[in-house]
Design an enzyme around this catalytic site. Structure first.
Site, mmCIF file in Angstrom:
data_model
loop_
_atom_site.group_PDB
_atom_site.id
_atom_site.type_symbol
_atom_site.label_atom_id
_atom_site.label_comp_id
_atom_site.label_asym_id
_atom_site.label_seq_id
_atom_site.Cartn_x
_atom_site.Cartn_y
_atom_site.Cartn_z
ATOM 1 N N GLU A 83 0.845 -1.190 0.000
ATOM 2 C CA GLU A 83 0.000 0.000 0.000
ATOM 3 C C GLU A 83 0.881 1.241 0.000
ATOM 4 O O GLU A 83 0.396 2.352 0.169
ATOM 5 C CB GLU A 83 -0.956 0.001 1.186
ATOM 6 N N CYS A 115 -3.619 -3.220 4.381
ATOM 7 C CA CYS A 115 -2.767 -4.315 4.894
ATOM 8 C C CYS A 115 -3.212 -5.689 4.411
ATOM 9 O O CYS A 115 -2.522 -6.685 4.632
ATOM 10 C CB CYS A 115 -2.761 -4.292 6.418
ATOM 11 N N THR A 158 3.088 3.662 15.951
ATOM 12 C CA THR A 158 2.702 2.417 15.269
ATOM 13 C C THR A 158 3.218 2.389 13.837
ATOM 14 O O THR A 158 2.627 1.743 12.977
ATOM 15 C CB THR A 158 1.159 2.191 15.315
ATOM 16 N N SER A 208 -10.668 2.709 13.833
ATOM 17 C CA SER A 208 -9.994 1.635 13.087
ATOM 18 C C SER A 208 -9.910 0.367 13.930
ATOM 19 O O SER A 208 -10.008 -0.749 13.404
ATOM 20 C CB SER A 208 -8.604 2.071 12.603
ATOM 21 N N HIS A 237 -3.362 -10.009 12.013
ATOM 22 C CA HIS A 237 -2.699 -8.802 11.511
ATOM 23 C C HIS A 237 -2.260 -7.990 12.737
ATOM 24 O O HIS A 237 -3.045 -7.795 13.668
ATOM 25 C CB HIS A 237 -3.665 -7.990 10.633
ATOM 26 N N LYS A 246 -6.287 -8.059 21.737
ATOM 27 C CA LYS A 246 -7.726 -7.736 21.685
ATOM 28 C C LYS A 246 -8.432 -8.688 20.724
ATOM 29 O O LYS A 246 -9.558 -9.131 20.966
ATOM 30 C CB LYS A 246 -7.941 -6.297 21.187
HETATM 31 P P1 HMG Z 1 -4.023 6.467 21.433
HETATM 32 O O1 HMG Z 1 -5.477 6.749 21.241
HETATM 33 O O2 HMG Z 1 -3.117 7.613 21.651
HETATM 34 O O3 HMG Z 1 -3.769 5.445 22.593
HETATM 35 O O4 HMG Z 1 -3.485 5.678 20.180
HETATM 36 P P2 HMG Z 1 -4.776 4.898 23.711
HETATM 37 O O5 HMG Z 1 -5.186 5.993 24.583
HETATM 38 O O6 HMG Z 1 -5.851 4.034 23.064
HETATM 39 O O7 HMG Z 1 -3.738 3.962 24.480
HETATM 40 C C1 HMG Z 1 -3.207 2.821 23.905
HETATM 41 C C2 HMG Z 1 -3.155 1.727 24.955
HETATM 42 O O8 HMG Z 1 -2.147 2.088 25.905
HETATM 43 C C3 HMG Z 1 -4.448 1.563 25.721
HETATM 44 O O9 HMG Z 1 -4.611 0.181 25.980
HETATM 45 C C4 HMG Z 1 -4.156 2.308 27.040
HETATM 46 O O10 HMG Z 1 -4.927 1.836 28.134
HETATM 47 C C5 HMG Z 1 -2.683 1.995 27.215
HETATM 48 P P3 HMG Z 1 -6.069 -0.504 25.719
HETATM 49 O O11 HMG Z 1 -7.041 0.257 26.562
HETATM 50 O O12 HMG Z 1 -6.345 -0.328 24.249
HETATM 51 O O13 HMG Z 1 -5.894 -1.917 26.108
HETATM 52 N N1 HMG Z 1 -1.972 2.950 28.063
HETATM 53 C C6 HMG Z 1 -1.028 2.595 28.936
HETATM 54 N N2 HMG Z 1 -0.540 1.371 29.277
HETATM 55 C C7 HMG Z 1 0.465 1.346 30.215
HETATM 56 N N3 HMG Z 1 0.945 2.458 30.834
HETATM 57 C C8 HMG Z 1 0.476 3.691 30.515
HETATM 58 C C9 HMG Z 1 -0.550 3.799 29.533
HETATM 59 N N4 HMG Z 1 -1.239 4.828 28.969
HETATM 60 C C10 HMG Z 1 -2.096 4.294 28.068
HETATM 61 N N5 HMG Z 1 0.984 4.782 31.100
HETATM 62 C C11 HMG Z 1 -4.049 4.079 18.442
HETATM 63 C C12 HMG Z 1 -3.726 4.280 19.926
HETATM 64 C C13 HMG Z 1 -3.947 2.618 18.128
HETATM 65 C C14 HMG Z 1 -5.457 4.576 18.163
HETATM 66 C C15 HMG Z 1 -3.040 4.912 17.621
HETATM 67 O O14 HMG Z 1 -1.726 4.469 17.854
HETATM 68 C C16 HMG Z 1 -3.313 4.857 16.118
HETATM 69 O O15 HMG Z 1 -4.138 5.602 15.593
HETATM 70 N N6 HMG Z 1 -2.585 3.968 15.385
HETATM 71 C C17 HMG Z 1 -2.782 3.798 13.916
HETATM 72 C C18 HMG Z 1 -4.057 3.016 13.602
HETATM 73 C C19 HMG Z 1 -3.974 1.570 14.012
HETATM 74 O O16 HMG Z 1 -2.914 1.003 14.189
HETATM 75 N N7 HMG Z 1 -5.158 0.916 14.079
HETATM 76 C C20 HMG Z 1 -5.229 -0.493 14.377
HETATM 77 C C21 HMG Z 1 -6.450 -1.164 13.754
HETATM 78 S S1 HMG Z 1 -6.623 -0.791 12.007
HETATM 79 C C22 HMG Z 1 -5.358 -1.755 11.261
HETATM 80 O O17 HMG Z 1 -4.793 -2.592 11.876
HETATM 81 C C23 HMG Z 1 -5.026 -1.438 9.831
HETATM 82 C C24 HMG Z 1 -3.709 -0.731 9.639
HETATM 83 O O18 HMG Z 1 -2.641 -1.627 9.820
HETATM 84 C C25 HMG Z 1 -3.652 -0.072 8.254
HETATM 85 C C26 HMG Z 1 -3.926 -0.922 7.035
HETATM 86 O O19 HMG Z 1 -4.803 -1.774 6.977
HETATM 87 O O20 HMG Z 1 -3.263 -0.634 6.029
HETATM 88 C C27 HMG Z 1 -3.518 0.408 10.617
#
Ligand code: HMG
Length: 395
Positions: A83, A115, A158, A208, A237, A246
């Site tokens: 991609e 992906c 990420t 996402s 993935h 999850k």
């Molecule tokens: P965010 O919103 O800043 O993070 O970004 P958050 O607030 O959701 O925190 C992440 C985790 O850290 C949470 O765990 C928190 O609790 C924990 P969860 O509740 O989810 O179990 N946390 C802590 N843990 C320990 N100590 C601490 C602490 N503070 C918080 N102090 C987000 C997270 C994934 C949204 C962001 O990184 C993002 O936007 N990433 C890009 C999108 C992505 O990867 N999406 C995944 C699904 S879509 C997919 O997989 C397709 C993709 O690969 C693209 C494609 O298909 O081409 C992305």
């Protein structure tokens, strides 16, 4: 009846440099635990200016051929899932075909669906063989990408980069695929997208995550109707390790299994597949297959005959759930292939070096680890905007 079509050999490649997520966290004013425990990522691979999806793909394939004792002359199908392509028309697969010197009697193309793009190439390769089109030849399928989000955005921790090359054939030595038995799911959503003019992806991060999990529900339900049955391991993935955690909870919940049991099973059924991605980050199309590579390499790897489930997700979105069985002798072959070797000996970038690369003002020779001898390098474009690689100069 068990299929005798599947993955015969694998090779991976990653950029020669990486960034420690603890260092990124400090620079962004975030507790390091959020990235390392919260997301499950310790390092992310960063591509230097002379590394691109073509060089990563070619290096992964070269490692595959060198380690597996298979000749490129036998390849009749060369598909690259990506991609982060380098051209709107000329496919990455065309560069790969030329740089590897593959036969001219070969089906060569690129596939895209975020992906999920390499999965459609892989399943297509297996179906190409099942249909009788291969006539004894094998298929080379490569997933290659450089994952980028805006600096300082929630997606930044990420990122990652890398390629996974797979040779698909009859009499596979690593994994026999259950051809024609996959479950599919698709839905038009804007969870993650990258308009043609942009290098960095745009994403609605939390949305996402929910799209991924809904797609898992849909693809898994379809797979259960077609095939179903117990799985000893599952590769998901992996945009970051926590997502696979999850996903495992969600998949087992669909089978009526509670969170406590899902968590207990995670250590054996999923965790070994996440070791490599924790060191590399999201490699988009290759993430699922990097998980397979990690599973096949580490302690606790499954024995011959073990049934492994695979969940491929591509934003936008499309998904597939399928299964395969570990082939006899896979462990010995994986040891010979030394699959994890590219993760060793990489150069650690400082934050200023990382930001210089992202700002586009870093030249390769300024960067730690530059000029590794024998590595294919992207040199830039010529006067007619044709991409030039170091190997071209040798011809
Ligand atoms: P965010 O919103 O800043 O993070 O970004 P958050 O607030 O959701 O925190 C992440 C985790 O850290 C949470 O765990 C928190 O609790 C924990 P969860 O509740 O989810 O179990 N946390 C802590 N843990 C320990 N100590 C601490 C602490 N503070 C918080 N102090 C987000 C997270 C994934 C949204 C962001 O990184 C993002 O936007 N990433 C890009 C999108 C992505 O990867 N999406 C995944 C699904 S879509 C997919 O997989 C397709 C993709 O690969 C693209 C494609 O298909 O081409 C992305």
């Amino acid at each position: 009846m068990r299929s005798a079509i599947g993955i015969d050999a694998i090779g991976i490649s990653v950029p020669r440099a990486y960034l420690e997520l603890g260092e990124l966290a400090a620079a962004r004013g975030v507790p390091p635990e959020k990235y390392i425990q919260g997301l499950g990522v310790s390092r992310m691979a960063i591509a230097s200016p002379d590394e691109d999806p073509v060089t990563l793909a070619v290096e992964a394939a070269r490692r595959l051929f060198a380690g597996a004792g298979r000749a490129p002359d036998d390849v009749g199908y060369c598909a690259v899932g990506t991609e982060t392509a380098v051209d709107h028309s000329k496919p990455v697969a065309s560069y790969v075909h030329g740089l590897l010197g593959l036969p001219q009697r070969c089906r060569v193309f690129e596939t895209k669906h975020a992906c999920y793009g390499a999965t459609v190439a892989l399943l297509g390769a297996a179906e190409w063989i099942a249909a009788g089109s291969a006539r004894g030849r094998s298929a080379l399928v490569i997933a290659t990408d450089i994952a980028r989000y805006e600096l300082g955005s929630p997606g930044e921790p990420t990122q990652g980069a890398g390629a996974v090359a797979m040779l698909v054939s009859e009499r596979p030595r690593l994994l026999e695929l259950e051809v024609g038995q996959s479950g599919s799911y698709a839905r038009h959503v804007h969870d993650f997208w990258r308009p043609l003019h942009r290098k960095d992806a745009l994403v609605d991060g939390q949305f996402s995550v929910s799209c991924y999990l809904e797609a898992l529900d849909g693809a898994y339900a379809d797979w259960k109707e077609r095939a179903g049955g117990p799985l000893e391991r599952t590769c998901y993935h992996v945009p970051y390790g926590k997502m696979a955690y999850k996903a495992h909870r969600r998949r087992l919940a669909a089978d009526g299994i509670g969170e406590a049991e899902a968590d207990a099973r995670f250590a054996v059924e999923v965790a070994p597949s996440l070791a490599f991605s924790a060191q590399v980050g999201n490699v988009y199309t290759g993430s699922l297959y990097l998980a397979l590579t990690s599973l096949l390499s580490g302690a606790g790897r499954p024995g011959a005959g073990a049934r492994v489930g695979f969940f491929s997700y591509g934003s936008g979105c499309g998904a597939e759930f399928f299964a395969g069985r570990i082939a006899e002798g896979a462990a010995e072959l994986c040891d010979r292939l030394d699959l994890g070797a590219p993760l060793e000996g990489r150069a650690r970038l400082s934050m200023p070096e990382y930001e210089a690369i992202r700002g586009g003002d870093a030249s390769p020779d300024r960067l730690a680890g530059a000029g590794a001898p024998g590595r294919l390098a992207y040199l830039g474009v010529d006067g007619r905007e044709r991409r030039v690689y170091s190997a071209d100069a040798l011809r």
